[in-house]
Every structure is written in C-alpha cells, then in structure tokens.
Design a protein around this motif. Structure first.
Motif, PDB file in Angstrom:
ATOM      1  N   TYR A 447       0.838  -1.105  -0.051  1.00  0.00           N
ATOM      2  CA  TYR A 447      -0.012  -0.074   0.018  1.00  0.00           C
ATOM      3  C   TYR A 447       0.818   1.289  -0.235  1.00  0.00           C
ATOM      4  N   VAL A 448       0.646   2.208  -0.912  1.00  0.00           N
ATOM      5  CA  VAL A 448       1.478   3.250  -0.986  1.00  0.00           C
ATOM      6  C   VAL A 448       0.583   4.429  -0.866  1.00  0.00           C
ATOM      7  N   SER A 449       1.068   5.196   0.027  1.00  0.00           N
ATOM      8  CA  SER A 449       0.678   6.805   0.294  1.00  0.00           C
ATOM      9  C   SER A 449       1.572   7.659   0.144  1.00  0.00           C
ATOM     10  N   ILE A 450       0.985   8.687  -0.449  1.00  0.00           N
ATOM     11  CA  ILE A 450       1.500   9.904  -0.587  1.00  0.00           C
ATOM     12  C   ILE A 450       0.777  11.240  -0.103  1.00  0.00           C
ATOM     13  N   TYR A 451       1.440  12.088   0.643  1.00  0.00           N
ATOM     14  CA  TYR A 451       0.816  13.500   1.277  1.00  0.00           C
ATOM     15  C   TYR A 451       1.767  14.359   0.768  1.00  0.00           C
ATOM     16  N   SER A 452       1.067  15.428   0.968  1.00  0.00           N
ATOM     17  CA  SER A 452       1.879  16.573   0.277  1.00  0.00           C
ATOM     18  C   SER A 452       1.534  18.138   1.320  1.00  0.00           C
ATOM     19  N   ILE A 453       2.346  19.011   0.981  1.00  0.00           N
ATOM     20  CA  ILE A 453       2.248  20.274   1.616  1.00  0.00           C
ATOM     21  C   ILE A 453       2.609  21.314   0.697  1.00  0.00           C
ATOM     22  N   ASP A 454       2.041  22.520   0.641  1.00  0.00           N
ATOM     23  CA  ASP A 454       2.423  23.783  -0.130  1.00  0.00           C
ATOM     24  C   ASP A 454       2.047  24.920   0.602  1.00  0.00           C
ATOM     25  N   THR A 455       2.475  26.017   0.058  1.00  0.00           N
ATOM     26  CA  THR A 455       2.324  27.575   0.947  1.00  0.00           C
ATOM     27  C   THR A 455       0.883  27.783   0.863  1.00  0.00           C
ATOM     28  N   SER A 456      -0.046  27.368  -0.045  1.00  0.00           N
ATOM     29  CA  SER A 456      -1.485  27.902  -0.166  1.00  0.00           C
ATOM     30  C   SER A 456      -2.246  26.917   0.985  1.00  0.00           C
ATOM     31  N   SER A 457      -1.726  25.604   0.979  1.00  0.00           N
ATOM     32  CA  SER A 457      -2.468  24.711   2.010  1.00  0.00           C
ATOM     33  C   SER A 457      -2.112  24.984   3.453  1.00  0.00           C
ATOM     34  N   VAL A 458      -0.864  25.777   3.539  1.00  0.00           N
ATOM     35  CA  VAL A 458      -0.531  26.195   4.991  1.00  0.00           C
ATOM     36  C   VAL A 458      -1.279  27.292   5.442  1.00  0.00           C
ATOM     37  N   VAL A 459      -1.586  28.350   4.675  1.00  0.00           N
ATOM     38  CA  VAL A 459      -2.474  29.345   4.665  1.00  0.00           C
ATOM     39  C   VAL A 459      -3.847  28.989   4.876  1.00  0.00           C
ATOM     40  N   ASN A 460      -4.214  27.980   4.118  1.00  0.00           N
ATOM     41  CA  ASN A 460      -5.650  27.650   4.000  1.00  0.00           C
ATOM     42  C   ASN A 460      -5.962  26.782   5.419  1.00  0.00           C
ATOM     43  N   ALA A 461      -5.017  26.114   6.069  1.00  0.00           N
ATOM     44  CA  ALA A 461      -5.191  25.215   7.233  1.00  0.00           C
ATOM     45  C   ALA A 461      -5.045  26.321   8.289  1.00  0.00           C
ATOM     46  N   ARG A 462      -4.531  27.417   8.250  1.00  0.00           N
ATOM     47  CA  ARG A 462      -4.472  28.348   9.314  1.00  0.00           C
ATOM     48  C   ARG A 462      -5.745  28.956   9.494  1.00  0.00           C
ATOM     49  N   LEU A 463      -6.353  29.389   8.392  1.00  0.00           N
ATOM     50  CA  LEU A 463      -7.559  30.066   8.207  1.00  0.00           C
ATOM     51  C   LEU A 463      -8.893  29.042   8.568  1.00  0.00           C
ATOM     52  N   MET A 464      -8.531  28.015   8.327  1.00  0.00           N
ATOM     53  CA  MET A 464      -9.592  26.842   8.632  1.00  0.00           C
ATOM     54  C   MET A 464      -9.480  26.757  10.212  1.00  0.00           C
ATOM     55  N   GLN A 465      -8.293  26.749  10.794  1.00  0.00           N
ATOM     56  CA  GLN A 465      -8.077  26.634  12.141  1.00  0.00           C
ATOM     57  C   GLN A 465      -8.747  27.900  13.010  1.00  0.00           C
ATOM     58  N   ALA A 466      -8.701  29.002  12.492  1.00  0.00           N
ATOM     59  CA  ALA A 466      -9.419  30.186  12.867  1.00  0.00           C
ATOM     60  C   ALA A 466     -10.721  29.912  12.940  1.00  0.00           C
ATOM     61  N   SER A 467     -11.318  29.692  11.817  1.00  0.00           N
ATOM     62  CA  SER A 467     -12.553  29.681  11.696  1.00  0.00           C
ATOM     63  C   SER A 467     -13.312  28.475  12.375  1.00  0.00           C
ATOM     64  N   GLN A 468     -12.832  27.432  12.462  1.00  0.00           N
ATOM     65  CA  GLN A 468     -13.274  26.535  13.464  1.00  0.00           C
ATOM     66  C   GLN A 468     -13.194  26.864  14.785  1.00  0.00           C
ATOM     67  N   TYR A 469     -12.427  27.614  15.414  1.00  0.00           N
ATOM     68  CA  TYR A 469     -12.443  28.087  16.789  1.00  0.00           C
ATOM     69  C   TYR A 469     -13.248  29.163  16.919  1.00  0.00           C
ATOM     70  N   GLN A 470     -13.518  30.080  15.700  1.00  0.00           N
ATOM     71  CA  GLN A 470     -14.578  30.947  15.842  1.00  0.00           C
ATOM     72  C   GLN A 470     -15.909  30.315  16.172  1.00  0.00           C
ATOM     73  N   THR A 471     -16.166  29.310  15.102  1.00  0.00           N
ATOM     74  CA  THR A 471     -17.231  28.366  15.269  1.00  0.00           C
ATOM     75  C   THR A 471     -17.655  27.702  16.707  1.00  0.00           C
ATOM     76  N   LYS A 472     -16.610  27.241  17.048  1.00  0.00           N
ATOM     77  CA  LYS A 472     -16.524  26.712  18.589  1.00  0.00           C
ATOM     78  C   LYS A 472     -17.193  27.566  19.585  1.00  0.00           C
ATOM     79  N   VAL A 473     -16.536  28.956  19.524  1.00  0.00           N
ATOM     80  CA  VAL A 473     -17.093  29.919  20.436  1.00  0.00           C
ATOM     81  C   VAL A 473     -18.409  30.236  20.197  1.00  0.00           C
ATOM     82  N   LEU A 474     -18.922  30.443  19.028  1.00  0.00           N
ATOM     83  CA  LEU A 474     -20.463  30.662  18.761  1.00  0.00           C
ATOM     84  C   LEU A 474     -21.376  29.451  19.205  1.00  0.00           C
ATOM     85  N   ASP A 475     -20.702  28.226  18.906  1.00  0.00           N
ATOM     86  CA  ASP A 475     -21.453  26.891  19.537  1.00  0.00           C
ATOM     87  C   ASP A 475     -21.608  27.027  20.795  1.00  0.00           C
ATOM     88  N   VAL A 476     -20.407  27.449  21.767  1.00  0.00           N
ATOM     89  CA  VAL A 476     -20.542  27.465  23.157  1.00  0.00           C
ATOM     90  C   VAL A 476     -21.422  28.321  23.594  1.00  0.00           C
TER      91      VAL A 476
END
Length: 558
Positions: A447-476
């Motif tokens: 079984y072969v697996s490939i993962y990758s990372i690039d600058t746009s994915s890093v920026v997007n992951a950070r935005l997703m992280q901020a958005s998820q925690y904002q949603t968590k605050v609203l949920d609380v």
C-alpha cells in the motif's frame, strides 16, 4: 601477544552514540493574518538544477544497480556530489544495502526496504550537516613495545603455583608422622628450586614407607592423587614458562590510527530529488540509492512554508494532479519536491507498507503508510540531525622463527545517525494518493501513500483553524443560551409545583359543598404565576431538514 594489542582490538568494538537536541522555535501568534507580500522568485542555477534533477524520468535496468543509475542521474543533471558552486546547490548521494536471497518470499522485505530507505536518507543528511559543521578528533600512533610479557600470563602462573602448594601441603600431612621437622619445612617453602627439592625428598621417603607397609593403605590413594596433581601443575607451569620464553622479544612493532567526527544541528530543506532501487540475484543483495539536494533557495522555500508566506516560483510543466497520475509510485519511497504549472511548489512524502490477504492487514498497511508519508514531509521541512562516526585501525607485527615478520591487523567502523522532531505543529498536510499496488522487484502487494504540503495549503489550514475556533465560540454561546432557557423553564415548573394556592382553594370548596364534584364552569379561572424568562435571548430546539440542500452528487466538485 601483548595486552596492548588485545586491548586495542577489543576497543574497536565499542561504539558511542550521539543524540539529537530538539530545536525549539518561538511560539507562533494565535491570530491568522492574510499575507499581502508575494515575492516573485526568478529561475536561478540552484532551482534550475533541482528542477532538472526532479523532472528526469526514473530509469530501470536489470544489469545496472541503483548506484550506477544514481550516478547517471547526476551526470545528466550536470552536477557532482558535494557543493556545486556554479549552481549553488549541495548534492548528497547515499545508499543502503541488505542481503536478500529472493525478495519474492522474504516476508519482511518491504519493511526492510522502508528502513533501508530511511537509512539512505539519514546518510545523505549526515553528509550535508558534516559539510556545514563538524567536530573532529584524530590520533595516529606507532610504537615498538618492550619484551616483558609476564603480565599477560600472571594469573595463569599464580593459579598453577597455588595448585602445587596445595599438593605439598597434602604430602606434608602424610610426612608429619615420620618426620615432623621436614614436614614443617615442606609446608613453609615457597615456589622454586628448593620447594622442588624438598618435595622430591618427601616423595622418596613416603614411597619407601608405603612399600614397607608402615603407612595405612587408605592413605595411599590420597598420596598418589597428590603426587599426580603436583606433577601436572609443575609440568603445566614449565610449559607456560617455555611459552613466555618463546614470545619474549617477538613483538617488533605496533601501529594504531583513529578518526572521530561528530555533527549535530537543525537542518531545513534537505529534500530527495531522486531515488533508485535494485536487487542483484547473483550477489543476493538489495540496494537503494538516493539523491538528496539542499540549496539556499530551497531553504527559502521552506521558510515560506513554515511562516505561511505566499511565494511564487517560475511555472513548472504540470499541475499536481497530472504529476501524481503520470508516475509509477510502486517503486518510490522517501520525499520529493515538485513545482506545478502555476508556480506553486510542493513537498511530497511517499511511504509503503506490505499488504497481506486479509482486510485487517490492508487497514494496518494503510495506517502505517499514511503516517510514515506524513513523517517524510515533516522531516523534509525540519529535523534535528545528529551524526557520530568513528573509524579505528590497529596492527601488531611479530617476529617468527623463519626470520620474517608476521603482521596481524584489524579495523572497526562505528556509526550513529539520527533525526528527530518533537511536538512540532504541522499544518496543511494533504493526502494525494493511496492505493494498493505491486512492487515490481519483489512481486509483493504494497500500500503506497503520498502526502504533500504547499504554501497555499498552509495558509488555508491556518484560516480553517481560526474559523473552526470561531465556530466553536459561537457553539459554546449557543449551548449556554439553550441551557439557560431550559433551566429557566425547569425553574418555572418547580415554582408551579410548590404553589399550593389552587390546591387549597379546591379543598375548601369541596368541603363546604359536601359533595365530590369539580367546580362549575362559571368558576373564576385561577391566576397562575408567570414563569421566569431567560433574558439572555431565545432559542428553539428541534430537528430539521435544511431547505435548499444541494444535490449530493454535485456538492463536492466546486
């Protein structure tokens, strides 16, 4: 042979370990901000050569081993091992080998392959950090030793002397009945010629008395055993002394040489550009070779990835999807660097694990391959790398009876390589490929697996992280409002249950009318206490099917 040489040979087997020290970066800001500066990077000799190396097609040839293909790869790229000043790039060529009679029925072949690939990758990083900085020690020594070898035989000689003394004691005990003075002298004598003479005299005297029957027969067996032990000890002692005499002066020279190197530092941006593997059915050996590249420009790319800064490179020939689809990943392992047709660069991690016939084995293989692929990306970005090496050589020259010298030589190599990351945050890793394929060299399913990372994915992951925690605050906050509303309603129920006004009125009316009937319909309604309302806001709980849901088959393509 002298102890000096023996100690040297034993020392060749001793290894030392060097351990990596984790690099602790400053904590990143919890706020995610958009990066407006987008530096444009022009094509340079360093990026050109690594791109050329990366985009070359992998070769395979039954008669050529992995290292030969790797050298052909460097020749076509126009680079040498080490630092290439014209292209400002460091190229490390490494290999790892293990014996395999036939990979097709070697159950652990794929696991060994993965570990040897890791070893080759570490060896390449060792080359890079040793180039940057190395603490080195070295020693050479040539000597002509003396001829005193008694130290080497000391324990053996002392043991034989103790054995002979014990036998003299037994003989003296038997002799005491006939000649107490001579027996005492025999007990007190030390090892040497006088001891031999007294022992001889005692044996002669006792032999005569045994022959005449003057000593009890039950003592004779003890006496004969003591004589035999004594003669054996003396004979072995004489043989050992003769050996000492023969060896005295035979060591004519000794030579010793040692080199030791220690390197330890963080390494960013050392990425595998190419990897080759081979199995030789005559030598019955598997070999993996790797071409690993580091350059200042490559480190700059890694900095952009770590900070989430946007960076654009000259455009490549393919987009990432076409690149993934066009490659045969059954022979790949380690890391790769790729530049797509939009000028974005990607770091890829590739790993494989053997698959058995059961579904559980495939699930296990998938889990291992995916985690190891993520590790490949992470360690290509950053790792604390340590390398320790020690080489020793020793030789002793002896004279022989034929008039010619005889030399004995030995050498040893000790190596400890390591890389580590600990509790590092990794953002933006995406799975790009995961499939069961057949490894061509062994014919085994992997079984072969490939993962990758690039600058746009890093920026997007950070935005997703901020958005998820904002949603968590609203949920609380929403949950607090819902719980507050329910608590208020529960409180109104408890107040109504504790209010006995209606109960008491009904009881009095029933008693005064002397009949058990409900009140007439014209009776005034009872005023009830209004429940306490939640002033924080209102909410309605329930389950709903959302209006305007998208068609499931069309929900994920845009």
């Amino acid at each position: 042979m002298r102890y000096l040489f023996k100690a040297t040979l034993l020392a060749l087997a001793v290894s030392s370990a060097a351990h990596a020290v984790e690099f602790k970066p400053e904590a990143a800001s919890p706020e995610v901000a958009a990066v407006s500066v987008q530096p444009q990077i022009v094509e340079t000799p360093a990026t050109a050569v690594t791109t050329q190396l990366q985009t070359m097609p992998a070769q395979s040839a039954a008669a050529v081993d992995a290292m030969a293909l790797a050298y052909q790869f460097l020749d076509k790229g126009g680079v040498l091992e080490g630092w290439n000043s014209d292209k400002r790039v460091y190229v490390a060529l490494s290999e790892a080998i293990f014996d395999s009679e036939d990979p097709s029925y070697d159950d652990s072949f794929i696991i060994k392959r993965s570990l040897k690939s890791m070893e080759a990758s570490l060896d390449a990083k060792r080359s890079i950090i040793q180039y940057i900085y190395t603490d080195m020690s070295a020693a050479d020594r040539v000597s002509t030793p003396g001829t005193d070898l008694n130290v080497e035989f000391k324990d053996k000689l002392e043991n034989l002397e103790r054995k002979a003394a014990a036998q003299r004691g037994r003989v003296a005990k038997l002799l005491e009945v006939m000649d107490a003075k001579e027996a005492e002298m025999l007990r007190g004598v030390t090892f040497g010629d006088r001891a031999d003479a007294l022992m001889e005299a005692a044996i002669k005297k006792l032999d005569g008395h045994f022959d005449k029957g003057e000593i009890a027969a039950d003592k004779q067996a003890q006496y004969e055993q003591a004589k035999a032990n004594y003669q054996e000890a003396m004979s072995e002692h004489e043989s050992t002394m003769n050996e000492l005499d023969q060896l005295a002066g035979s060591v004519t020279g000794e030579a010793y040489s040692m080199a030791e190197a220690v390197s330890k530092m963080p390494l960013y941006g050392a990425i595998t550009a190419a990897q080759f593997e081979s199995w030789d059915d005559i030598k019955q050996q598997y070999k993996v070779a790797m071409v690993t590249v580091w350059s200042p420009k490559q480190e700059e790319m890694i900095r952009a990835l770590l900070s989430g800064a946007a960076m654009t490179l000259p455009k490549g020939k393919q987009d990432l999807a076409d690149y993934i689809r066009s490659q045969d990943w059954s022979t790949a392992t380690g890391g790769r660097k790729f530049r797509d047709s939009s000028g974005n660069f990607h770091i890829l991690g590739i790993a494989a694990s053997p698959v058995g016939s059961s579904s559980s084995s495939e699930r296990k293989a998938r889990g291992i391959a995916e985690l190891m692929a993520r590790k490949q990306v992470a360690t290509a970005l950053y790792a604390d790398v340590a390398a320790y090496e020690k080489a020793e050589q020793a030789m002793t020259t002896l004279s022989s009876s034929g008039g010619k010298d005889v030399s004995i030589a030995a050498e040893s190599f000790t190596s400890e390589l390591s890389q580590s990351i600990e509790n590092r945050a990794v953002q933006g890793l995406s799975k790009r490929f995961g499939r069961r394929v057949t490894h061509p060299l062994s014919g085994q399913d992997i079984y072969v697996s490939i993962y990758s990372i690039d600058t746009s994915s890093v920026v997007n992951a950070r935005l997703m992280q901020a958005s998820q925690y904002q949603t968590k605050v609203l949920d609380v906050q929403s949950q607090q409002q819902l719980k507050g509303t329910k608590d208020g309603l529960d409180q109104s129920v408890r107040i109504a249950e504790s209010n006995k006004t209606v109960y008491n009125q009904a009881e009095r009316e029933a008693a005064s009318s002397n009949r058990v009937v409900p009140p007439v319909a014209t009776q005034q309604p009872v005023k009830q206490q209004v429940p306490v309302q939640n002033t924080q806001g209102t909410a309605t709980s329930g389950t709903y099917t959302g209006g305007g849901n998208a068609d499931a088959e069309d929900a994920f393509g845009w």
